[in-house]
Motif scaffolding. Structure first.
Motif: not given
Length: 145
Positions: A82-88, A93-95, A138-141
């Motif tokens: 579905d369409r993602a709506n991340p708030e941070s 990055v997780v999505e 790498i970005i997540y880390e």
């Protein structure tokens, strides 16, 4: 299922990833400016994937290709994000990691189902999605660390 219908769904998914990475650029601009270029590059690569898929449709390269019912069942879960709506930035990055995993699995399966140049195109795209997932880790880390 007509392969064209599947490719239309995959184009939507690639566009969603593109939009997610553009949002990542915006988040990074304010939160982590050093990551902005990473998201820009990821967005550009997803845009190239979308254009490749759109050209397969417009050129008729996949016209008439049909997937049998079992193949369709295997691919179906990978094209229904579905369409993602991340708030941070972290949620984004997780999505994106989840979507890149789905794209990798989908392109790998398509490369195995198809032959010739179509198989090679999807194998190449699967490899690029795997690289995206690595870059995202790498970005997540960097964000988490």
């Amino acid at each position: 299922m007509d392969a064209g219908k599947l490719i239309e769904k995959v184009i939507w998914q690639e566009n969603e990833l593109y939009n997610l990475y553009k949002l990542g650029e915006t988040f990074a601009l304010f939160e982590r400016p050093e990551l902005r270029d990473d998201f820009f590059q990821l967005a550009e690569e997803e845009l190239r994937h979308r254009k490749t898929l759109e050209s397969l449709l417009s050129e008729g390269t996949i016209k008439g290709l049909l997937l049998d019912y079992m193949e369709e069942l295997e691919l179906e879960p990978m094209v229904h994000d579905d369409r993602a709506n991340p708030e941070s930035l972290e949620e984004l990055v997780v999505e994106a990691l989840i979507r890149e995993k789905h794209a990798y699995e989908l392109y790998t399966k398509l490369s195995n189902l198809l032959e010739g140049s179509l198989s090679q195109i999807f194998r190449m795209m699967a490899g690029e999605e795997l690289k995206h997932a690595y870059r995202l880790r790498i970005i997540y880390e960097k964000i988490d660390g």
